[in-house]
Scaffold this motif. Structure first.
Motif, mmCIF file in Angstrom:
data_model
loop_
_atom_site.group_PDB
_atom_site.id
_atom_site.type_symbol
_atom_site.label_atom_id
_atom_site.label_comp_id
_atom_site.label_asym_id
_atom_site.label_seq_id
_atom_site.Cartn_x
_atom_site.Cartn_y
_atom_site.Cartn_z
ATOM 1 N N GLY A 370 0.865 -1.318 -0.148
ATOM 2 C CA GLY A 370 -0.040 -0.014 -0.011
ATOM 3 C C GLY A 370 0.723 1.245 0.189
ATOM 4 O O GLY A 370 0.559 2.273 -0.839
ATOM 5 N N ASP A 371 1.948 1.307 0.858
ATOM 6 C CA ASP A 371 2.608 2.423 0.930
ATOM 7 C C ASP A 371 3.896 2.560 -0.244
ATOM 8 O O ASP A 371 4.662 3.351 -0.181
ATOM 9 C CB ASP A 371 3.392 2.583 2.262
ATOM 10 C CG ASP A 371 4.212 1.801 2.707
ATOM 11 O OD1 ASP A 371 4.230 0.585 2.100
ATOM 12 O OD2 ASP A 371 4.752 1.713 3.987
ATOM 13 N N GLY A 372 3.953 1.339 -0.960
ATOM 14 C CA GLY A 372 4.941 1.254 -1.890
ATOM 15 C C GLY A 372 6.253 0.722 -1.363
ATOM 16 O O GLY A 372 7.255 0.802 -1.980
ATOM 17 N N SER A 373 6.513 0.399 -0.123
ATOM 18 C CA SER A 373 7.785 0.425 0.378
ATOM 19 C C SER A 373 8.120 -1.444 0.361
ATOM 20 O O SER A 373 9.278 -1.667 0.750
ATOM 21 C CB SER A 373 7.812 0.494 2.036
ATOM 22 O OG SER A 373 6.979 -0.315 2.811
ATOM 23 N N MET A 374 7.240 -2.180 -0.183
ATOM 24 C CA MET A 374 7.571 -3.608 -0.436
ATOM 25 C C MET A 374 7.188 -3.922 -1.973
ATOM 26 O O MET A 374 6.227 -3.457 -2.549
ATOM 27 C CB MET A 374 6.567 -4.404 0.650
ATOM 28 C CG MET A 374 6.947 -4.278 2.030
ATOM 29 S SD MET A 374 8.605 -5.036 2.419
ATOM 30 C CE MET A 374 8.195 -6.799 2.184
ATOM 31 N N LEU A 375 8.006 -4.639 -2.421
ATOM 32 C CA LEU A 375 7.961 -5.193 -4.103
ATOM 33 C C LEU A 375 8.140 -6.428 -4.018
ATOM 34 O O LEU A 375 9.040 -7.160 -3.380
ATOM 35 C CB LEU A 375 8.755 -4.319 -4.799
ATOM 36 C CG LEU A 375 9.137 -4.795 -6.281
ATOM 37 C CD1 LEU A 375 7.804 -4.400 -7.200
ATOM 38 C CD2 LEU A 375 10.571 -4.100 -6.914
ATOM 39 N N ALA A 376 7.342 -7.049 -4.942
ATOM 40 C CA ALA A 376 7.481 -8.520 -4.898
ATOM 41 C C ALA A 376 7.203 -8.743 -6.559
ATOM 42 O O ALA A 376 6.622 -8.197 -7.138
ATOM 43 C CB ALA A 376 6.196 -9.584 -4.313
ATOM 44 N N VAL A 377 8.435 -9.709 -7.074
ATOM 45 C CA VAL A 377 8.699 -9.851 -8.401
ATOM 46 C C VAL A 377 8.595 -11.338 -8.826
ATOM 47 O O VAL A 377 9.217 -12.137 -8.122
ATOM 48 C CB VAL A 377 9.857 -9.234 -8.952
ATOM 49 C CG1 VAL A 377 10.082 -9.374 -10.409
ATOM 50 C CG2 VAL A 377 9.866 -7.832 -8.703
ATOM 51 N N GLY A 378 7.924 -11.721 -9.887
ATOM 52 C CA GLY A 378 7.935 -13.110 -10.164
ATOM 53 C C GLY A 378 8.663 -13.359 -11.312
ATOM 54 O O GLY A 378 8.841 -12.438 -12.037
#
Length: 617
Positions: A370-378
């Protein structure tokens, strides 16, 4: 609800008589559980917005020893969109009425005491199959209950049916969907829409809004400022939590010098007075032909951070902000993170896998908190043979098994990798990371692997049997207070089938407690919510499965969801979106072929092949 064991099999108009309800179970505080009042003669009854969090009434139990009034006869019918229409007979001697609901817990009152004999509520249809309702007729001497009414109807009449305002053959409307946190804004991609241009497959996005006076309306038909042939604008879409910022991917857009499929991304912002306006046109900082920049887009809930992937980018760099000019790792893939500084969108980070490999297609899926501080990439074609979290990244013994990488942004030090995630049952060809989704807090991660071959059914079934090729699976992981990730659930369809591609799409509610998974090649012939999942005969019809994280129970299968007009070759479940509280579910069927246009049209027939549709639950 699929985990309820008892139900009265009732038709689309449900009629009941008198009886005493039995409560039981733990109190459930789920948002959307008690519905939203939309039509009542009692002006004092509380009204709540569709899709927003709602507080159920006080827990209520009947007292059969009290000489209350005669029981009422309760009936229920359904209407669009998402409406439960309750009616009951007037009870002689009753001064007021109470409508009670039992849904994953004890009976609880919906809203306040009522004087009228009807009530319409907006309901989360995917969460109400198997719910039980009781009408209490009350006076000073006590209350008398009607017989429990169990929802066993498939609620087809209540399901919203959305088509493009200019629907045309082959447009693929519904190939991508995104939703605001309150469920009141819906963005739908149609990547093959032609927009009246002589060019083919330029693509378009349609924005729908729930208006207080008019109900659902199409608010905008959005096109790129520079449309080109085969751009596939609308291949991916993302919305901010407030529905005011829209990101669109056009992964096949050619470059400025004609470079084939360099790709692009667009950002639009909604002004209450002026409507939607294009705010940014983005290219990769090291873009080249064939990179497919814009293949996936993800937008943070606050609308200030954007992630864009380029799945065929060729750099051999590893980690954060490596050498973009080294093109020695073809089709390795990359992700670009942008921040909105109040005016422009600027690149904040160039993100690569920690074990970059040629052909890995890192960036096949992306998600932001929500705050853009976590990113997940597949990275679906990554070859690691490890299992679980934090395994050996150098072990390339499981070709195309797939992996997910989780990153955290520190305001002081910037982006850093937090976890290397593999399936608990890693196997070659599973393409783990097909889709990733993060809860708003960034502490719940859902991942699909649409080529996984396990024969187990439901949640946490056996995962060692690989007898169902491409059945598909999903996985839920949670981060604890020590910032460690661990798998929480292994999720399969209720009736997994060969080649169903369960996990083609996946969405997680912002609160992290609702999960929906699409299975586009599922062959079931049922319609609506809660149908018979053992039916067959509708090749590539597609299906959706909704799961709920219940306190004290963990993840359970909540409902089996189908289109209202199920036929072969619809691709239902091609895309999915949930509101923050899970009370609104949108499902795209990009190959649907009915000939109507707009909202609530005729869903029958096949007059417009591949025009596409979206269904709202």
């Amino acid at each position: 609800m699929m985990h309820h064991e008892s139900a009265l099999l009732l038709s689309s108009c449900l009629v009941v008589v008198s009886c005493v309800p039995e409560g039981g179970g733990a109190e459930d505080d789920e948002a959307g559980e008690s519905g939203t009042q939309t039509d009542s003669e009692d002006e004092s009854s509380s009204e709540e917005e569709s899709g927003s969090e709602s507080e159920s009434g006080s827990e209520s139990e009947s007292d059969t020893d009290d000489p209350g009034p005669e029981p009422s006869t309760l009936s229920l019918s359904f209407s669009a969109i998402k409406q439960f229409d309750f009616e009951w007979t007037a009870s002689p001697g009753a001064d007021f009425y109470r409508l009670l609901e039992q849904d994953d817990g004890p009976f609880e009152q919906l809203g306040e005491d009522l004087e009228q004999t009807s009530l319409s509520l907006t309901m989360p249809l995917h969460a109400k199959f198997g719910a039980t309702y009781v009408l209490q007729a009350c006076n000073g001497d006590g209350c008398t209950d009607s017989e429990p009414l169990v929802v066993a109807d498939h609620m087809i009449e209540a399901i919203g049916f959305f088509k493009a305002s200019n629907a045309n053959e082959g447009d693929g409307f519904g190939g991508a969907v995104a939703m605001s946190a309150d469920g009141g804004m819906l963005a739908v991609g149609a990547p093959h829409e032609d927009g009246g241009d002589p060019q083919n497959d330029t693509g378009a996005v349609y924005v729908f809004r729930l208006d207080e006076e008019q109900g659902w309306i199409q608010e905008a038909h959005v096109k790129a400022s520079n449309p080109g042939q085969n751009d596939r604008f609308g291949l991916r879409v993302a919305l901010s939590a407030d529905g005011m910022v829209l990101a669109v991917g056009a992964g096949l857009k050619d470059g400025p010098e004609g470079e084939d499929s360099m790709g692009a991304a667009y950002v639009f912002r909604r002004d209450v007075q002026a409507g939607w306006e294009e705010e940014a046109f983005l290219r990769a900082s090291n873009g080249e032909g064939g990179d497919y920049f814009g293949w996936r887009v993800a937008l943070s809930g606050d609308g200030e951070t954007l992630a864009v992937s380029a799945i065929l980018e060729d750099s051999a760099a590893k980690g954060i902000d490596g050498d973009k000019t080294d093109n020695s790792s073809p089709a390795a893939g990359a992700v670009y993170v942008y921040r909105h500084d109040g005016g422009d969108w600027t690149e904040e980070a160039y993100v690569k896998a920690s074990n970059t490999g040629a052909g890995d297609q890192y960036g096949e899926s992306v998600a932001l908190s929500g705050d853009g501080s976590m990113l997940a990439v597949g990275s679906i074609l990554e070859d690691g043979g490890a299992t679980g979290v934090g395994g050996d990244e150098a072990d390339n013994s499981a070709e195309d098994s797939g992996a997910v990488y989780v990153y955290r942004r520190d305001e002081q030090t910037g982006w850093g990798q937090e976890a290397y995630v593999k399936a608990s049952n890693t196997d070659a060809g599973d393409v783990f990371g097909t889709v990733v989704a993060l809860g708003a807090e960034g502490d719940v991660l859902a991942v699909s692997a649409m080529h996984e071959d396990g024969e187990g059914a439901g949640v946490d079934g056996f995962d060692w049997d690989n007898s169902l090729d491409f059945a598909g699976a999903a996985y839920v992981l949670r981060r604890d207070e020590q910032m460690d990730w661990a798998q929480e659930a292994y999720v399969k369809a209720s009736t997994p089938g060969h080649g169903d591609f369960f996990g083609w799409s996946l969405t997680l509610s912002g609160d992290g407690r609702w999960l929906a998974v699409g299975s586009v090649f599922e062959t079931g012939g049922a319609k609506g919510v809660g149908g018979d999942d053992s039916l067959s005969g509708a090749s590539t019809a597609g299906a959706g499965y909704v799961y709920h994280d219940l306190e004290g129970e963990g993840w359970v299968l909540e409902s089996y969801v189908k289109a209202t007009n199920t036929t072969s070759d619809q691709g239902f479940g091609m895309s999915m979106a949930l509101s923050h509280d899970g009370a609104v579910l949108g499902v795209g069927a990009g190959w649907e072929s009915s000939g109507s246009q707009g909202i609530g049209g005729d869903a029958s027939g096949n007059g417009m092949e591949g025009s596409g549709a979206v269904y709202l639950y």
